[in-house]
Design a protein around this motif. Structure first.
Motif, mmCIF file in Angstrom:
data_model
loop_
_atom_site.group_PDB
_atom_site.id
_atom_site.type_symbol
_atom_site.label_atom_id
_atom_site.label_comp_id
_atom_site.label_asym_id
_atom_site.label_seq_id
_atom_site.Cartn_x
_atom_site.Cartn_y
_atom_site.Cartn_z
ATOM 1 N N VAL A 27 1.392 67.151 29.454
ATOM 2 C CA VAL A 27 2.338 67.117 28.339
ATOM 3 C C VAL A 27 3.214 68.363 28.419
ATOM 4 N N ALA A 50 7.446 68.601 21.822
ATOM 5 C CA ALA A 50 6.863 68.276 23.128
ATOM 6 C C ALA A 50 7.506 67.028 23.697
ATOM 7 N N ARG A 51 7.278 66.840 24.986
ATOM 8 C CA ARG A 51 7.775 65.673 25.694
ATOM 9 C C ARG A 51 6.630 65.123 26.531
ATOM 10 N N THR A 111 2.780 60.963 22.713
ATOM 11 C CA THR A 111 3.056 60.508 21.353
ATOM 12 C C THR A 111 2.550 61.560 20.371
ATOM 13 N N CYS A 112 2.949 61.419 19.116
ATOM 14 C CA CYS A 112 2.460 62.326 18.074
ATOM 15 C C CYS A 112 0.939 62.278 17.974
ATOM 16 N N ILE A 141 -0.566 64.276 20.773
ATOM 17 C CA ILE A 141 -0.425 65.706 20.514
ATOM 18 C C ILE A 141 -1.470 66.154 19.489
ATOM 19 N N VAL A 182 8.323 64.860 18.991
ATOM 20 C CA VAL A 182 8.233 64.405 20.371
ATOM 21 C C VAL A 182 9.624 64.028 20.831
ATOM 22 N N CYS A 183 10.022 64.573 21.980
ATOM 23 C CA CYS A 183 11.358 64.296 22.527
ATOM 24 C C CYS A 183 11.307 63.093 23.441
#
Length: 148
Positions: free
Chosen positions: A77, A110-111, A114-115, A118, A147-148
């Motif tokens: 991540v 973050a990229r 998913t939420c 994370i 999340v990007c």
């Protein structure tokens, strides 16, 4: 088995003539960096310099960050930003007097996850955080994730 050792050096000089008048300022050296500390202003200290309670909250926040970055990197991540406005609470009626609660409020961008992924990584990092594992205070997470 390896035992990791962490050191600091502390220096205080003055006179304790009475409780109200002695200086709470002292100097702590860690890894070659000397910092002036004091008691909190509520305990006759100097509110313009850090106090041990603030350092403990900062240590919990920093440890959570470092643990999270490690588990995120291992999970592939990409973390782009991590901010935390941490708070510690020390109620006067707690016996023994201590920080009873530390709340960490990480804001994460973050990229690659998913939420919910994370959040899972945050909980994993929290379980692995050396500082949180060393405390009797309850350390809780209140994350905000983008999340990007």
């Amino acid at each position: 088995m390896i035992t990791h050792t962490y050191t600091s050096a502390l220096r205080w000089a003055g006179r304790t003539v009475d409780y109200d008048s002695y200086s709470r300022r002292h100097h702590v050296t860690i890894a070659g960096t000397t910092t002036t500390l004091s008691a909190a202003a509520a305990f006759h200290g100097d509110g313009d310099v850090p106090n041990p309670e603030q350092l403990l909250v900062a240590a919990a926040s920093s440890c959570q960050l470092l643990s999270f970055l490690a588990v995120a990197a291992h999970a592939g991540v990409e973390v782009l930003e991590y901010l935390d406005d941490a708070e510690g609470f020390m109620p006067d009626d707690a016996r023994p007097v201590r920080l009873t609660t530390i709340i960490l409020r990480p804001k994460i961008v973050a990229r690659g996850a998913t939420c919910s992924e994370i959040e899972r990584l945050l909980r994993k990092a929290h379980r692995q955080c050396y500082i949180a594992n060393s405390l009797t205070a309850v350390v809780t997470l209140e994350p905000e994730i983008s999340v990007c």
